[in-house]
Design an enzyme around this catalytic site. Sequence first.
Site, PDB file in Angstrom:
ATOM      1  N   PRO A  89       0.495  -1.191   0.055  1.00 10.83           N
ATOM      2  CA  PRO A  89       0.035   0.003   0.071  1.00 10.83           C
ATOM      3  C   PRO A  89       0.746   1.254   0.057  1.00 10.83           C
ATOM      4  CG  PRO A  89      -0.197  -1.061   2.060  1.00 10.83           C
ATOM      5  CD  PRO A  89       0.491  -2.330   1.287  1.00 10.83           C
ATOM      6  N   LYS A  90       2.055   1.057   0.246  1.00 12.85           N
ATOM      7  CA  LYS A  90       2.854   2.421   0.328  1.00 12.85           C
ATOM      8  C   LYS A  90       3.297   2.783  -1.018  1.00 12.85           C
ATOM      9  CE  LYS A  90       3.410   2.342   4.797  1.00 12.85           C
ATOM     10  NZ  LYS A  90       2.794   3.148   5.437  1.00 12.85           N
ATOM     11  N   ASP A  91       2.956   2.044  -2.248  1.00  9.70           N
ATOM     12  CA  ASP A  91       2.962   2.829  -3.352  1.00  9.70           C
ATOM     13  C   ASP A  91       2.107   3.821  -3.554  1.00  9.70           C
ATOM     14  OD1 ASP A  91       4.609   0.647  -4.237  1.00  9.70           O
ATOM     15  OD2 ASP A  91       3.525  -0.166  -5.841  1.00  9.70           O
TER      16      ASP A  91
END
Length: 401
Positions: free
Chosen positions: A90-92
Amino acid sequence: MPGSSRPYIIGAFILGVILTGAWSNRPSKSRERKRQAERLAELEINGDIKEGIEGCIGRTPLIKIKSLSDATGCEILAKAEFLNGAGNSPKDRVAISIIELAEEQGLLIPHSGDTVYEGTVGSTGISLAAICRARGYKAHICMPDDVAIEKSDLLLKLGAEVERVRPAPIVDQKQFVNLARTRAVEHTADPEKKGRGLFADQFETDANWRAHFTGTGPEIFNQTAGYLDAFVAGAGTGGTISGVALYLKQRLPYLRVVLADPPGSGLYNRVKYGVMFDSKEREGTRRRHQVDTVVEGIGINRQTRNFEVGRALIDDAIRVNDDQAKAMARWLVEHDGIFVGSSSAVNCVAATKLANSLGPGHRIVTILCDSGARHLSKFWANTEPVGGAEDDVDLDDILNA
């Protein structure tokens, strides 16, 4: 000329005129190539061609975890964030949000030597490293030296500079987040270094929670057609749970938002009792290291802007210990073929506990953050071998461990 042959001659003449016109009006090679280019452009606009690796971020599938759903009578769904295409987490979403905002503000210029600095336990750094390469920047990542070694190895393969430092509390200026901030300032002040340094500041920047408010939250709402009873997630920076809660709660006011928290984190008590405090340490004595846990990526002992933005919308918290997380990770492989890391396992334990407390017939959404491949040397190294029999792991034993 005999009268009987005249119609044939006239017909041949007319056919010749038609064929000559058709030949003269045939498309030239250049015209045909132009038409092909127009068709390709139309495919690019209307088809499924992504614009670079950044185009592979978001719109991740929502999958039903069949074994947990069957066991609880609830529908337990998981947002497969490990399928984001740049850093595979999810850090993308956060990384691209931070970089695009900096570009809009003129703080980053591609191919100028500008470097993004960040303190991270892995996933944000990996996403930043991949996207920086795609956008023409460098990445410098500071991280604790006790995180899984494959994370720093992956960062190096992505061309990032990596500093592994001794774990320390946030009051220490050599703590990995503080060090990244310092390195960014030093870069900008150094006349011999090309470009400038930008501190990504994932814990405090509004670009973090907004990425989930505009992306993850709407995707969950649309994928469930607005039918869900609860959202469960852990928190490191707090951006995911805050951003999703802010979006969903305004549309589904009766939705329960529940924090999944590992050992040593103070967020559990922050939600339950309003105090940033873990039972293993006294308030105000944070010069010690965080309590040992094999879980990476979630859990923290300080307040962050990203968590506080949505804290009032979090209804409850569930504590998940290391044994439960390791056993759940093994369960998911044995029963569903799902291979995930420690934070995802914590989320699934909490979602299952919540399902049992709510009772059958409810729909719960959680997050699968990243693959177990970047947790091999620490989390999975401490996990029992995966067996072949369906009853190798008992779900009740997991929840009560």
